[in-house]
Motif scaffolding. Structure first.
Motif, PDB file in Angstrom:
ATOM      1  N   LEU A 158      12.650  38.700  26.234  1.00 13.29           N
ATOM      2  CA  LEU A 158      12.549  38.729  24.776  1.00 13.29           C
ATOM      3  C   LEU A 158      13.046  37.412  24.206  1.00 13.29           C
ATOM      4  N   VAL A 159      12.197  36.759  23.415  1.00 14.28           N
ATOM      5  CA  VAL A 159      12.535  35.482  22.778  1.00 14.28           C
ATOM      6  C   VAL A 159      12.612  35.735  21.278  1.00 14.28           C
ATOM      7  N   ASP A 160      13.808  35.556  20.698  1.00 12.72           N
ATOM      8  CA  ASP A 160      14.015  35.918  19.288  1.00 12.72           C
ATOM      9  C   ASP A 160      15.128  35.054  18.713  1.00 12.72           C
ATOM     10  N   ASP A 161      14.980  34.685  17.436  1.00 13.02           N
ATOM     11  CA  ASP A 161      15.976  33.815  16.802  1.00 13.02           C
ATOM     12  C   ASP A 161      17.170  34.587  16.249  1.00 13.02           C
ATOM     13  N   PHE A 181      17.489  33.027  23.296  1.00 11.79           N
ATOM     14  CA  PHE A 181      17.817  32.695  21.903  1.00 11.79           C
ATOM     15  C   PHE A 181      17.458  31.237  21.621  1.00 11.79           C
ATOM     16  N   PRO A 182      16.305  30.989  20.947  1.00 14.31           N
ATOM     17  CA  PRO A 182      16.012  29.618  20.509  1.00 14.31           C
ATOM     18  C   PRO A 182      16.814  29.330  19.245  1.00 14.31           C
ATOM     19  N   ARG A 183      17.716  28.391  19.315  1.00 17.35           N
ATOM     20  CA  ARG A 183      18.668  28.161  18.211  1.00 17.35           C
ATOM     21  C   ARG A 183      17.978  27.362  17.108  1.00 17.35           C
ATOM     22  N   GLN A 184      17.139  28.063  16.351  1.00 18.12           N
ATOM     23  CA  GLN A 184      16.319  27.451  15.305  1.00 18.12           C
ATOM     24  C   GLN A 184      16.471  28.253  14.019  1.00 18.12           C
ATOM     25  N   GLY A 185      16.149  27.621  12.894  1.00 18.18           N
ATOM     26  CA  GLY A 185      16.137  28.344  11.633  1.00 18.18           C
ATOM     27  C   GLY A 185      17.527  28.644  11.104  1.00 18.18           C
TER      28      GLY A 185
END
Length: 227
Positions: A158-161, A181-185
């Motif tokens: 699962l890829v979620d911000d 966890f893509p550390r974006q937004g």
């Protein structure tokens, strides 16, 4: 049953929704003025608190109730419907989807309304990129049984911000899930990052996912589980 299925959030995971909101804010200020632009966002936040997801068109409808003779509503509606979402994909989003597709099916797993969110996914090119495998719920963390029924797998990634979402689904699926966890937004450095258990894997941007193969993703979950 697939060996692994990859689940991707949309807003601020694959698509820079913060920039979409900033563009809409500027457009509203130009069309209806600063005061009424602020009113729209107040309505937007009230509606999000009620529904549990962002509803741009719903907020516009509610704004219309307060300003039934607002001459610029048609322009605002047209702006939202015709927004160039493909231009707001994060660099490397499609590459990341294509990279992991070599290991298993990719699926969009999103929250949202039944009109604007699907339109966003279509117009951004994400629908085509995942070959139509799109799930949109009100609260996706409560719909895991349906996700499993539609896309059964031995393991999920699962890829979620939002670390809150990652933690909630990890609690349900345990070792069957690798959380990324893509550390974006705007959630990248918010207070909830420290409030919830750390994801199995944290990356600076979605494009970084292309540097991981399947063993590395599985090992990230295993290493986390042995700490």
């Amino acid at each position: 049953m697939d060996r692994v299925v990859f689940l991707f959030d949309v807003d601020n995971t694959l698509l820079d929704n913060d920039r979409v909101s900033a563009d809409l804010k500027r457009f509203l200020a130009r069309e209806v003025g600063e005061d009424r632009q602020r009113q729209y966002w107040e309505i937007f936040e009230e509606l999000r608190a009620e529904l549990g997801y962002a509803d741009y068109l719903g907020a516009l409808q509610r704004y219309r109730v307060n300003h039934p003779r607002e001459p610029h509503l048609l322009e605002v509606s047209s702006y939202l419907v015709n927004y160039p979402f493909a231009n707001r994909l994060f660099p490397g989003s499609i590459d990341a989807l294509e990279h992991v597709r070599a290991f298993g099916p990719t699926v969009i797993l999103s929250d949202g309304d039944v009109v604007f969110q699907p339109m966003k996914i279509h117009r951004s090119g994400l629908f085509e990129a995942v070959e139509g495998r799109v799930l949109i719920y009100i609260h996706k963390e409560n719909e895991l049984a349906d996700v499993e029924a539609r896309y059964p797998a031995e393991h999920y990634v699962l890829v979620d911000d939002k670390v809150r979402i990652l933690a909630a689904i990890k609690e349900r699926w345990g070792e069957r899930l690798t959380t990324v966890f893509p550390r974006q937004g705007h959630y990248a450095n918010g207070p909830e990052v420290e409030r919830y258990p750390a994801p199995d894997l944290t990356i600076d941007r979605i494009a970084d996912l292309t540097s991981y193969d399947m063993p590395a993703l599985l090992d990230a979950a295993r290493r986390k589980g042995t700490r």
